[in-house]
Every structure is written in structure tokens, then in C-alpha cells.
Design a protein around this motif. Structure first.
Motif, PDB file in Angstrom:
ATOM      1  N   PHE A 290       0.863  -1.179   0.000  1.00  0.00           N
ATOM      2  CA  PHE A 290       0.000   0.000   0.000  1.00  0.00           C
ATOM      3  C   PHE A 290       0.907   1.238   0.000  1.00  0.00           C
ATOM      4  N   PRO A 291       1.015   1.948  -1.123  1.00  0.00           N
ATOM      5  CA  PRO A 291       1.962   3.062  -1.216  1.00  0.00           C
ATOM      6  C   PRO A 291       1.781   4.138  -0.149  1.00  0.00           C
ATOM      7  N   ASP A 292       0.542   4.365   0.315  1.00  0.00           N
ATOM      8  CA  ASP A 292       0.319   5.415   1.306  1.00  0.00           C
ATOM      9  C   ASP A 292       1.021   5.144   2.629  1.00  0.00           C
ATOM     10  N   LEU A 293       1.403   3.870   2.878  1.00  0.00           N
ATOM     11  CA  LEU A 293       2.078   3.557   4.136  1.00  0.00           C
ATOM     12  C   LEU A 293       3.436   4.232   4.243  1.00  0.00           C
ATOM     13  N   VAL A 294       4.099   4.482   3.112  1.00  0.00           N
ATOM     14  CA  VAL A 294       5.419   5.111   3.144  1.00  0.00           C
ATOM     15  C   VAL A 294       5.316   6.490   3.789  1.00  0.00           C
ATOM     16  N   GLU A 295       4.361   7.291   3.333  1.00  0.00           N
ATOM     17  CA  GLU A 295       4.188   8.632   3.904  1.00  0.00           C
ATOM     18  C   GLU A 295       3.686   8.557   5.338  1.00  0.00           C
ATOM     19  N   ARG A 296       2.770   7.607   5.625  1.00  0.00           N
ATOM     20  CA  ARG A 296       2.220   7.476   6.982  1.00  0.00           C
ATOM     21  C   ARG A 296       3.333   7.214   7.992  1.00  0.00           C
ATOM     22  N   PHE A 297       4.229   6.306   7.654  1.00  0.00           N
ATOM     23  CA  PHE A 297       5.278   5.955   8.607  1.00  0.00           C
ATOM     24  C   PHE A 297       6.310   7.074   8.716  1.00  0.00           C
ATOM     25  N   ALA A 298       6.584   7.769   7.622  1.00  0.00           N
ATOM     26  CA  ALA A 298       7.500   8.909   7.691  1.00  0.00           C
ATOM     27  C   ALA A 298       6.906  10.015   8.563  1.00  0.00           C
ATOM     28  N   SER A 299       5.612  10.274   8.422  1.00  0.00           N
ATOM     29  CA  SER A 299       4.956  11.322   9.201  1.00  0.00           C
ATOM     30  C   SER A 299       4.918  10.971  10.679  1.00  0.00           C
ATOM     31  N   ALA A 300       4.638   9.677  10.978  1.00  0.00           N
ATOM     32  CA  ALA A 300       4.581   9.239  12.382  1.00  0.00           C
ATOM     33  C   ALA A 300       5.943   9.382  13.046  1.00  0.00           C
ATOM     34  N   ALA A 301       6.996   9.006  12.309  1.00  0.00           N
ATOM     35  CA  ALA A 301       8.339   9.113  12.874  1.00  0.00           C
ATOM     36  C   ALA A 301       8.728  10.587  13.091  1.00  0.00           C
ATOM     37  N   ALA A 302       8.375  11.449  12.136  1.00  0.00           N
ATOM     38  CA  ALA A 302       8.695  12.868  12.265  1.00  0.00           C
ATOM     39  C   ALA A 302       7.951  13.500  13.433  1.00  0.00           C
ATOM     40  N   GLY A 303       6.710  13.070  13.644  1.00  0.00           N
ATOM     41  CA  GLY A 303       5.916  13.609  14.735  1.00  0.00           C
ATOM     42  C   GLY A 303       6.442  13.228  16.100  1.00  0.00           C
ATOM     43  N   ARG A 304       7.198  12.128  16.178  1.00  0.00           N
ATOM     44  CA  ARG A 304       7.735  11.667  17.460  1.00  0.00           C
ATOM     45  C   ARG A 304       9.079  12.321  17.783  1.00  0.00           C
ATOM     46  N   GLU A 305       9.721  12.883  16.758  1.00  0.00           N
ATOM     47  CA  GLU A 305      11.059  13.472  16.966  1.00  0.00           C
ATOM     48  C   GLU A 305      10.963  14.822  17.692  1.00  0.00           C
TER      49      GLU A 305
END
Length: 305
Positions: A290-305
Motif C-alpha cells: 500500500f503506497p500510502d504507508l510510506v508517507e504514513r510511517f514517515a509522518s509518524a516518525a517525524a511527529g515523534r522526533e
């Protein structure tokens, strides 16, 4: 009344019940809305945490009335025996579990024990097994086994008897006991396996990829109804998908308490590969295309930093 400290654990709970982060987030929002509307009627006979879990669990049960199960390919039938045949495509109406970023559900505290408990409660094997259970059995098993709620509290929460809770828990355990557990490795050991997997794939090195798989390895490519079991069959399947060096690009991630890789193919987002590492190598590779997972996981990681 401050409900915010419970958001991460409620999201994890709703995710276990529903199998997808998007639905889980919607139900958490609904839970908070219901709680705010009813907070003046909260009598304090139970803790705020138990009260929120009651609202969330019943909201999940209502949501599950509107749709069917979300099994993984391995929950639909036996593994494929011909790795050279095209995968069986998804059928109309098929719905699949989706992975959840660790960053959304692990505690903000740096306590290693709390983080380990949060990760254990969302392992892909557990999420996949839960999707095979009827909704109320699913709720009982989560509340009793994962969250350690007393049987009497679960009975009150679900509006049933303690005897019924014990019966549902026994049946749920019997279903999940059919699956196996893979022993945990340390985080550095997990990362080493992930690095070897990513390097082998990006360099189209089939021999290196074979060396990192266990003999009983499994590959589940979602969305499809086909899955593969055993190193020999898995390697034969991978031969068809590896392509040329540089076609696949990967970066490390964490999903469901497990090492994962965000994946691009020929420069375009492709999805997420979640690894189940065990003693002796990788026991399972679950590829969510599912291509949208790439952005989802990048956004989640950025939000935790």
C-alpha cells in the motif's frame, strides 16, 4: 477531566480490536466525544481509565457489526505450492489488516519495560490472530490477556457474566493457540537482520537474502490471497520479484513492535515490509503493498522526533 494521557493506549486497544490504524483513530475520537458528553454523569464507581475502555470497547464492537473479518492471507487457506505461478489477486470485498507505526502507540516515557509491553501487545501475529475471532471473544481476550483486566470488570464492561467471560476466553485461547510464537531478539539483533535484509534486496543479492531466512520462513504479500512457507519456496518466489540492483530502495522503520522497511520501487512509494525476526534468522516477511504507508510511517516518525 483530562483524557489525553490515555490516548496512546486507547489507540493501541482499538487497533487490536479493528486491525487498522485509521479505523482505530476514528473510534478513539468517538470515544473522547462520548466521554466529554457524559463526563458530568461519571459517578466514579470505576477508574477513568476503565470507564474510557468501556466506551472504546463498545464503540469498537459497534463498528465491527458493520463489516466482516480482516484476515491475513495465511488466514484464508494453505500456502501456495507453486512459487512460479502468479499470486492470487484479492477478491471484491477483501479487507486486510494494516500495520501501525510504533511511534503512535509506544509510551512517550523512556521506560524500556513500558515500551516492551506496548510493543508486545501489537505484534503482527497477535493482530492477525485476533482478526479470526468473533468480536466479543476478541474483546475478552484483549481485556483479560493483554490488558490484565479482572474477569469481573470485563463482565461488567461487556454487560455479561463472569462465567460467560471465562467461556469466551477459553474459546479465544484455543483459536490463537493454533499459531506459533517466535522468540524475541534484542533490538540490535533485530536491526542487524533488518540491515541484512534491506542490503540484500537493494543489491538484488538472492544468496544474501536466502542466508538471512530461517528454514521455516514465511512470506505474506498483501494484498493478495497467496502466501508462501518454507525457505526454498520463499526464495523461488523472491527470485521473481527482486529485479535489478537499485530498483528497490528501503529505509528502516518500526511497525507493530517489529523491525520494518519503508519500500520504494523504481523511485515510487511501494509500501512496507514488516519482519518477524527469530533465533536463526527472519521467520516471516509481511509485505503490505500500500503506497500510502510510506508517507504514513514517515509522518509518524517525524511527529515523534
Amino acid at each position: 477531566m483530562d483524557f489525553e494521557p490515555y490516548r496512546r493506549e486507547l489507540l493501541a486497544h482499538c487497533y487490536r480490536m479493528l486491525g487498522t490504524p485509521d479505523e482505530a483513530e476514528d473510534v478513539v475520537q468517538e470515544t473522547y466525544l462520548r466521554a466529554w458528553r457524559a463526563h458530568d454523569r461519571f459517578e466514579g464507581r470505576s477508574s477513568v481509565r476503565s470507564w474510557l475502555y468501556r466506551i472504546a470497547t463498545n464503540a469498537c464492537l459497534t463498528a465491527l457489526e458493520q463489516r466482516g473479518r480482516r484476515p491475513m492471507p495465511s488466514g484464508l487457506g494453505a500456502p501456495a505450492t507453486d512459487p512460479d505461478a502468479p499470486p492470487v489477486p484479492a477478491e471484491p470485498g477483501d479487507a486486510w489488516p494494516r500495520p501501525i507505526p510504533d511511534a503512535l502507540i509506544t509510551p512517550e516515557s523512556a521506560d524500556p519495560a513500558a515500551i516492551a509491553v506496548a510493543r508486545d501487545g501489537v505484534r503482527l501475529a497477535l493482530i492477525a490472530g485476533l482478526q479470526l475471532l468473533p468480536p466479543r471473544q476478541r474483546a475478552v481476550l484483549i481485556l483479560r490477556e493483554v490488558l490484565a483486566f479482572p474477569a469481573a470488570e470485563v463482565a461488567e464492561l461487556l454487560g455479561t457474566s463472569v462465567a460467560a467471560v471465562k467461556s469466551m476466553l477459553q474459546r479465544a485461547r484455543a483459536t490463537l493457540d493454533a499459531g506459533g510464537e517466535v522468540g524475541d531478539l534484542t533490538e540490535p539483533e533485530q536491526r542487524e537482520l533488518l540491515d541484512r535484509y534491506m542490503s540484500a534486496f537493494m543489491n538484488s543479492d538472492l544468496a544474501a537474502l536466502e542466508s538471512v531466512l530461517r528454514d521455516d520462513a514465511v512470506i505474506e504479500p498483501v494484498p493478495s490471497r497467496t502466501w508462501f512457507a518454507g525457505k526454498r519456496t520463499c526464495v523461488a518466489y523472491l527470485r521473481h520479484v527482486m529485479g535489478e540492483p537499485g530498483e528497490w530502495q528501503m529505509t528502516p522503520a518500526r511497525a507493530n513492535g517489529q523491525p520494518a522497511a519503508a519500500v520504494w520501487y523504481r523511485g515510487e512509494p511501494f509500501g512496507l515490509a514488516v519482519l518477524t525476526p527469530g533465533k536463526g534468522g527472519i521467520a516471516r516477511i509481511t509485505v503490505f503493498g500500500f503506497p500510502d504507508l510510506v508517507e504514513r510511517f514517515a509522518s509518524a516518525a517525524a511527529g515523534r522526533e
